[in-house]
Motif scaffolding. Structure first.
Motif, PDB file in Angstrom:
ATOM      1  N   LEU A  78      14.128  28.506  -3.293  1.00 34.39           N
ATOM      2  CA  LEU A  78      14.030  27.802  -2.016  1.00 34.39           C
ATOM      3  C   LEU A  78      14.152  28.771  -0.858  1.00 34.39           C
ATOM      4  O   LEU A  78      15.142  29.491  -0.739  1.00 34.39           O
ATOM      5  CB  LEU A  78      15.131  26.731  -1.928  1.00 34.39           C
ATOM      6  CG  LEU A  78      15.232  25.746  -3.105  1.00 34.39           C
ATOM      7  CD1 LEU A  78      16.306  24.723  -2.828  1.00 34.39           C
ATOM      8  CD2 LEU A  78      13.891  25.083  -3.368  1.00 34.39           C
ATOM      9  N   ILE A  79      13.149  28.760   0.020  1.00 35.61           N
ATOM     10  CA  ILE A  79      13.190  29.644   1.183  1.00 35.61           C
ATOM     11  C   ILE A  79      13.997  29.023   2.319  1.00 35.61           C
ATOM     12  O   ILE A  79      14.313  29.690   3.306  1.00 35.61           O
ATOM     13  CB  ILE A  79      11.769  29.980   1.673  1.00 35.61           C
ATOM     14  CG1 ILE A  79      11.029  28.694   2.069  1.00 35.61           C
ATOM     15  CG2 ILE A  79      10.991  30.719   0.585  1.00 35.61           C
ATOM     16  CD1 ILE A  79       9.659  28.941   2.678  1.00 35.61           C
ATOM     17  N   GLU A  80      14.312  27.735   2.192  1.00 34.92           N
ATOM     18  CA  GLU A  80      15.145  27.052   3.180  1.00 34.92           C
ATOM     19  C   GLU A  80      15.858  25.893   2.497  1.00 34.92           C
ATOM     20  O   GLU A  80      15.446  25.465   1.408  1.00 34.92           O
ATOM     21  CB  GLU A  80      14.300  26.539   4.350  1.00 34.92           C
ATOM     22  CG  GLU A  80      13.232  25.529   3.941  1.00 34.92           C
ATOM     23  CD  GLU A  80      12.459  24.989   5.135  1.00 34.92           C
ATOM     24  OE1 GLU A  80      13.105  24.565   6.110  1.00 34.92           O
ATOM     25  OE2 GLU A  80      11.208  24.971   5.073  1.00 34.92           O
ATOM     26  N   PRO A  81      16.917  25.383   3.083  1.00 33.91           N
ATOM     27  CA  PRO A  81      17.598  24.225   2.478  1.00 33.91           C
ATOM     28  C   PRO A  81      16.648  23.045   2.350  1.00 33.91           C
ATOM     29  O   PRO A  81      15.698  22.896   3.121  1.00 33.91           O
ATOM     30  CB  PRO A  81      18.733  23.924   3.463  1.00 33.91           C
ATOM     31  CG  PRO A  81      18.956  25.207   4.194  1.00 33.91           C
ATOM     32  CD  PRO A  81      17.603  25.846   4.311  1.00 33.91           C
TER      33      PRO A  81
ATOM     34  N   MET B 153      12.839  17.195   0.552  1.00 34.36           N
ATOM     35  CA  MET B 153      12.195  17.484   1.821  1.00 34.36           C
ATOM     36  C   MET B 153      12.792  18.760   2.414  1.00 34.36           C
ATOM     37  O   MET B 153      14.014  18.866   2.548  1.00 34.36           O
ATOM     38  CB  MET B 153      12.410  16.307   2.788  1.00 34.36           C
ATOM     39  CG  MET B 153      11.709  16.435   4.120  1.00 34.36           C
ATOM     40  SD  MET B 153      12.075  15.010   5.183  1.00 34.36           S
ATOM     41  CE  MET B 153      11.448  13.665   4.172  1.00 34.36           C
ATOM     42  N   PRO B 154      11.964  19.768   2.775  1.00 36.80           N
ATOM     43  CA  PRO B 154      12.514  20.981   3.384  1.00 36.80           C
ATOM     44  C   PRO B 154      13.144  20.688   4.739  1.00 36.80           C
ATOM     45  O   PRO B 154      12.739  19.760   5.442  1.00 36.80           O
ATOM     46  CB  PRO B 154      11.291  21.895   3.522  1.00 36.80           C
ATOM     47  CG  PRO B 154      10.119  20.990   3.457  1.00 36.80           C
ATOM     48  CD  PRO B 154      10.503  19.835   2.604  1.00 36.80           C
ATOM     49  N   GLU B 155      14.144  21.464   5.089  1.00 39.81           N
ATOM     50  CA  GLU B 155      14.886  21.220   6.324  1.00 39.81           C
ATOM     51  C   GLU B 155      13.988  21.225   7.548  1.00 39.81           C
ATOM     52  O   GLU B 155      14.160  20.405   8.459  1.00 39.81           O
ATOM     53  CB  GLU B 155      15.983  22.281   6.475  1.00 39.81           C
ATOM     54  CG  GLU B 155      16.917  22.025   7.651  1.00 39.81           C
ATOM     55  CD  GLU B 155      18.061  23.012   7.680  1.00 39.81           C
ATOM     56  OE1 GLU B 155      19.224  22.558   7.657  1.00 39.81           O
ATOM     57  OE2 GLU B 155      17.792  24.228   7.691  1.00 39.81           O
ATOM     58  N   SER B 156      13.011  22.129   7.580  1.00 44.51           N
ATOM     59  CA  SER B 156      12.120  22.209   8.742  1.00 44.51           C
ATOM     60  C   SER B 156      11.338  20.917   8.946  1.00 44.51           C
ATOM     61  O   SER B 156      11.077  20.508  10.076  1.00 44.51           O
ATOM     62  CB  SER B 156      11.152  23.387   8.583  1.00 44.51           C
ATOM     63  OG  SER B 156      10.393  23.260   7.385  1.00 44.51           O
ATOM     64  N   GLN B 157      10.951  20.272   7.852  1.00 47.89           N
ATOM     65  CA  GLN B 157      10.234  19.000   7.963  1.00 47.89           C
ATOM     66  C   GLN B 157      11.158  17.905   8.483  1.00 47.89           C
ATOM     67  O   GLN B 157      10.767  17.104   9.332  1.00 47.89           O
ATOM     68  CB  GLN B 157       9.661  18.597   6.599  1.00 47.89           C
ATOM     69  CG  GLN B 157       8.885  17.285   6.621  1.00 47.89           C
ATOM     70  CD  GLN B 157       8.357  16.913   5.249  1.00 47.89           C
ATOM     71  OE1 GLN B 157       8.356  17.728   4.312  1.00 47.89           O
ATOM     72  NE2 GLN B 157       7.894  15.676   5.095  1.00 47.89           N
ATOM     73  N   LEU B 158      12.373  17.892   8.000  1.00 53.78           N
ATOM     74  CA  LEU B 158      13.329  16.881   8.439  1.00 53.78           C
ATOM     75  C   LEU B 158      13.684  17.058   9.909  1.00 53.78           C
ATOM     76  O   LEU B 158      13.916  16.078  10.628  1.00 53.78           O
ATOM     77  CB  LEU B 158      14.591  16.958   7.576  1.00 53.78           C
ATOM     78  CG  LEU B 158      15.637  15.863   7.754  1.00 53.78           C
ATOM     79  CD1 LEU B 158      15.037  14.492   7.502  1.00 53.78           C
ATOM     80  CD2 LEU B 158      16.819  16.106   6.827  1.00 53.78           C
TER      81      LEU B 158
ATOM     82  N   TYR C 126      17.549  13.722  11.447  1.00 54.93           N
ATOM     83  CA  TYR C 126      18.116  14.947  10.880  1.00 54.93           C
ATOM     84  C   TYR C 126      19.604  15.059  11.195  1.00 54.93           C
ATOM     85  O   TYR C 126      20.419  15.373  10.322  1.00 54.93           O
ATOM     86  CB  TYR C 126      17.368  16.160  11.449  1.00 54.93           C
ATOM     87  CG  TYR C 126      17.992  17.497  11.108  1.00 54.93           C
ATOM     88  CD1 TYR C 126      17.981  17.974   9.809  1.00 54.93           C
ATOM     89  CD2 TYR C 126      18.589  18.269  12.099  1.00 54.93           C
ATOM     90  CE1 TYR C 126      18.548  19.210   9.488  1.00 54.93           C
ATOM     91  CE2 TYR C 126      19.161  19.496  11.797  1.00 54.93           C
ATOM     92  CZ  TYR C 126      19.142  19.958  10.491  1.00 54.93           C
ATOM     93  OH  TYR C 126      19.713  21.173  10.192  1.00 54.93           O
ATOM     94  N   SER C 127      19.953  14.761  12.437  1.00 55.99           N
ATOM     95  CA  SER C 127      21.356  14.828  12.847  1.00 55.99           C
ATOM     96  C   SER C 127      22.203  13.829  12.074  1.00 55.99           C
ATOM     97  O   SER C 127      23.305  14.144  11.618  1.00 55.99           O
ATOM     98  CB  SER C 127      21.476  14.570  14.348  1.00 55.99           C
ATOM     99  OG  SER C 127      22.826  14.540  14.746  1.00 55.99           O
ATOM    100  N   ALA C 128      21.675  12.615  11.913  1.00 56.65           N
ATOM    101  CA  ALA C 128      22.422  11.566  11.210  1.00 56.65           C
ATOM    102  C   ALA C 128      22.597  11.912   9.734  1.00 56.65           C
ATOM    103  O   ALA C 128      23.686  11.746   9.165  1.00 56.65           O
ATOM    104  CB  ALA C 128      21.705  10.237  11.357  1.00 56.65           C
ATOM    105  N   ILE C 129      21.546  12.421   9.104  1.00 51.95           N
ATOM    106  CA  ILE C 129      21.616  12.753   7.679  1.00 51.95           C
ATOM    107  C   ILE C 129      22.563  13.919   7.440  1.00 51.95           C
ATOM    108  O   ILE C 129      23.282  13.964   6.426  1.00 51.95           O
ATOM    109  CB  ILE C 129      20.205  13.047   7.136  1.00 51.95           C
ATOM    110  CG1 ILE C 129      19.399  11.740   7.067  1.00 51.95           C
ATOM    111  CG2 ILE C 129      20.263  13.709   5.757  1.00 51.95           C
ATOM    112  CD1 ILE C 129      17.966  11.903   6.640  1.00 51.95           C
TER     113      ILE C 129
END
Length: 359
Positions: A180-183, A254-259, A266-269
């Motif tokens: 994974l290149i990102e969370p 789902m990659p973090e950048s998409q979220l 994103y903030s809520a999750i």
């Protein structure tokens, strides 16, 4: 002059010839054109035009495809495809009966009771009326579905064995996919839309009929979750997201950048622990900027960036599930083909279309 007697074996032979002719003639006489309402037969079991037309209308409604009538050619293409599926289903039902794995009355009643739990009797009857379906129709559909599941479990699923070596080989061939290149976040959601379309995608065939109904429905579902009901069960029964409802609302990873493209969500999750869910969020059409529905999100798990090793239990489970699903899909396709080869099937609708097209 003495008349020579007719040999007894020749008498027998003559009688057999005469009987054979009678049998062949009788067979030809009994091979009649089917009744006008029969569109196909499977091992002499009729499939009726009324059932085909009903399935055709249900699919059109579920696809929201009732605004404009299709051309006759398009309608026939769709009916042929649906009839092919009905033939396959009938083949499976007959196979299940032969193996004595057909769903029992108790199975059907238990499933029906489960479906009715969220409703009063009046609400449940209203749901049936909206779908133009009788209780007997629903029971028949449940029986077929449960029977097919029992047959699949016996003939296919129970015979699939994913070995450790298969998992190891899959990981070696797809190792880069586990770096994974990102969370990334594994998220599920429950969706309610305010679209007036009668399309339904959930187990309960439950659809909000407008803006006010959508708000009431999503709040009621949120209350169910607060009262401890399982998120996946609520999604299967009531979510209107055609892509996730049947899978417990699971959207996958789902990659973090998409979220992050939806900052509020994103903030809520990011404030959630695995297993927790958010408040209700509006779904906004990016083109019109209008609210088209509502959603509740659940965090299943969050994974940090970096290489996932084969020792990771989640990696092993993901690979096992992927391999099992692939095997099951392939085996079921092959299984149906072999059953179809052994079945005596006649598609009278196809005959009719070819005959009329040749004029």
């Amino acid at each position: 002059m003495q008349v020579e007697s007719f040999p007894q074996d020749r008498v027998r032979f003559t009688i057999l010839i005469l009987l054979s002719g009678v049998m062949l003639t009788s067979s030809a006489c009994f091979h009649r054109t089917p009744a006008p309402d029969v569109v196909a037969t499977v091992n002499s079991k009729d499939i009726l035009r009324s059932d085909l037309d009903r399935q055709y209308q249900i699919i059109r409604i579920n696809q929201g495809d009732t605004a404009q009538d299709p051309s006759p050619e398009q309608a026939d293409i769709a009916r042929l495809a649906i009839l092919r599926q009905m033939i396959d289903e009938e083949i499976l039902q007959q196979r299940a009966a032969k193996l004595n794995v057909a769903a029992s009355d108790e199975d059907v009643q238990a499933k029906l009771t489960e479906m009715k739990l969220p409703y009063t009797q009046e609400e449940f009857d209203k749901q049936l009326k909206q779908r133009n379906e009788s209780l007997d129709d629903l029971k028949r559909e449940l029986r077929h579905s449960l029977t097919e599941s029992k047959l699949t479990n016996k003939e296919i699923d129970s015979k699939i064995n994913i070995t450790d070596s298969e998992i190891t080989n899959f990981y070696a061939a797809h190792k880069a996919e586990f770096n994974l290149i990102e969370p990334r976040y594994n998220i599920a959601r429950i969706v309610v839309t305010n679209a007036p379309s009668p399309q339904t995608t959930n187990l309960q065939n439950n659809k909000a009929s407008g803006e006010a109904d959508a708000k009431n429905k999503i709040q009621a579902l949120h209350k169910k979750l607060e009262n401890g009901e399982d998120f996946g069960a609520v999604a299967i029964n009531f979510s209107e997201d055609k892509d996730t409802a049947s899978n417990n609302g699971d959207m996958g990873f789902m990659p973090e950048s998409q979220l992050q493209s939806s900052p509020e969500i994103y903030s809520a999750i990011n404030k959630l622990k695995p297993g927790q869910f958010t408040d209700v969020f509006p779904i906004v059409d990016p083109a019109s900027h209008k609210t088209v529905g509502y959603a509740i999100y659940k965090l299943i798990t969050k994974e940090a960036a970096g290489q996932r090793t084969l020792s990771d239990v989640n990696v092993q489970q993901a690979i096992r599930t992927s391999l099992r699903n692939g095997h099951a899909q392939l085996l079921k396709s092959a299984y149906i083909e072999t059953l179809r080869d052994d079945a005596k099937v006649h598609n009278y609708l196809a005959d009719q279309i070819l005959k009329e097209g040749a004029k």
